[in-house]
Design a protein around this motif. Structure first.
Motif, PDB file in Angstrom:
ATOM      1  N   ILE A 250      10.099 -10.039  -0.081  1.00  0.00           N
ATOM      2  CA  ILE A 250       9.867 -10.368   1.330  1.00  0.00           C
ATOM      3  C   ILE A 250      11.039  -9.864   2.161  1.00  0.00           C
ATOM      4  O   ILE A 250      12.193  -9.984   1.765  1.00  0.00           O
ATOM      5  CB  ILE A 250       9.697 -11.888   1.495  1.00  0.00           C
TER       6      ILE A 250
ATOM      7  N   TYR B  72       7.571  -2.266   8.336  1.00  0.00           N
ATOM      8  CA  TYR B  72       7.081  -3.612   8.640  1.00  0.00           C
ATOM      9  C   TYR B  72       8.125  -4.645   8.238  1.00  0.00           C
ATOM     10  O   TYR B  72       9.027  -4.368   7.462  1.00  0.00           O
ATOM     11  CB  TYR B  72       5.759  -3.901   7.923  1.00  0.00           C
TER      12      TYR B  72
ATOM     13  N   ASN C  90       7.981  -8.212   6.615  1.00  0.00           N
ATOM     14  CA  ASN C  90       7.118  -9.182   5.951  1.00  0.00           C
ATOM     15  C   ASN C  90       7.459 -10.620   6.315  1.00  0.00           C
ATOM     16  O   ASN C  90       6.605 -11.492   6.247  1.00  0.00           O
ATOM     17  CB  ASN C  90       7.211  -8.981   4.438  1.00  0.00           C
TER      18      ASN C  90
ATOM     19  N   TYR D 196       5.311 -10.885   9.380  1.00  0.00           N
ATOM     20  CA  TYR D 196       3.890 -10.723   9.040  1.00  0.00           C
ATOM     21  C   TYR D 196       3.698 -11.022   7.552  1.00  0.00           C
ATOM     22  O   TYR D 196       3.629 -10.103   6.725  1.00  0.00           O
ATOM     23  CB  TYR D 196       3.416  -9.313   9.370  1.00  0.00           C
ATOM     24  N   PRO D 197       3.619 -12.294   7.186  1.00  0.00           N
ATOM     25  CA  PRO D 197       3.573 -12.659   5.765  1.00  0.00           C
ATOM     26  C   PRO D 197       2.323 -12.203   5.020  1.00  0.00           C
ATOM     27  O   PRO D 197       2.318 -12.216   3.780  1.00  0.00           O
ATOM     28  CB  PRO D 197       3.667 -14.190   5.787  1.00  0.00           C
TER      29      PRO D 197
ATOM     30  N   ILE E 124       1.376  -9.232   4.773  1.00  0.00           N
ATOM     31  CA  ILE E 124       1.655  -7.920   4.185  1.00  0.00           C
ATOM     32  C   ILE E 124       2.398  -8.161   2.872  1.00  0.00           C
ATOM     33  O   ILE E 124       3.613  -8.227   2.812  1.00  0.00           O
ATOM     34  CB  ILE E 124       2.488  -7.029   5.124  1.00  0.00           C
ATOM     35  N   CYS E 125       1.633  -8.330   1.820  1.00  0.00           N
ATOM     36  CA  CYS E 125       2.196  -8.561   0.495  1.00  0.00           C
ATOM     37  C   CYS E 125       1.230  -8.010  -0.546  1.00  0.00           C
ATOM     38  O   CYS E 125       0.048  -7.834  -0.264  1.00  0.00           O
ATOM     39  CB  CYS E 125       2.481 -10.043   0.278  1.00  0.00           C
TER      40      CYS E 125
ATOM     41  N   TRP F 201      -1.565  -5.122   2.821  1.00  0.00           N
ATOM     42  CA  TRP F 201      -0.582  -4.359   2.045  1.00  0.00           C
ATOM     43  C   TRP F 201      -0.827  -2.859   2.159  1.00  0.00           C
ATOM     44  O   TRP F 201       0.085  -2.066   2.345  1.00  0.00           O
ATOM     45  CB  TRP F 201      -0.665  -4.812   0.591  1.00  0.00           C
TER      46      TRP F 201
END
Length: 144
Positions: free
Chosen positions: A43, A65, A67, A70-71, A73-74, A80
């Motif tokens: 993260i 980005y 993260n 914007y959590p 995006i993983c 992702w």
């Protein structure tokens, strides 16, 4: 020695050899061969060009980005793929698990290899955004 340490050692030897030869890690295939030296994804802020490992695949960030902002995006989340692309090998040895294509940034190109769901290695015969099940003519299974 565990697999992670062995991969790091193998990657360090590879990078040392090409550096001594005056070359750089400048292709997807070379980046995969050096994958043991890249960090696991975590993260935080990621810049275009960052390379990291996640879910058994080596990825390159192609759109910056953060993260922590914007959590979603993983790894394993659809967001992702908007920011990261899987690296594709150009030899059977650097073939990685097939990742469904999301756009023009991550299509499989002629001469690239991947491991399909049957655990067999396939070579791409023509640029495609389809899997072997969706468009078999674009792929050939490599006999081992």
């Amino acid at each position: 020695m565990n697999d992670k340490m062995l991969n790091a050692l193998s990657s360090a030897i590879f990078v040392s050899r090409i550096t001594l030869a005056g070359k750089t890690v400048d292709t997807d295939d070379k980046k995969i061969r050096a994958s043991g030296l890249y960090p696991e994804w975590s993260i935080g802020k990621h810049s275009a060009g960052d390379i990291y490992n996640a879910n058994g695949q080596t990825w390159e960030c192609y759109q910056a980005y953060d993260n922590s902002v914007y959590p979603d995006i993983c790894p394993d989340n659809s967001a992702w793929y908007t920011f990261n692309r899987p690296l594709h090998g150009t030899t059977p040895e650097t073939a990685r698990l097939f990742v469904p294509v999301q756009g023009s940034h991550d299509i499989y190109r002629n001469g690239e290899y991947m491991v399909w769901t049957d655990e067999k290695i396939y070579r791409c015969k023509a640029d495609t955004n389809f899997s072997p099940d969706e468009y078999a003519a674009a792929w050939e299974r490599i006999e081992e």
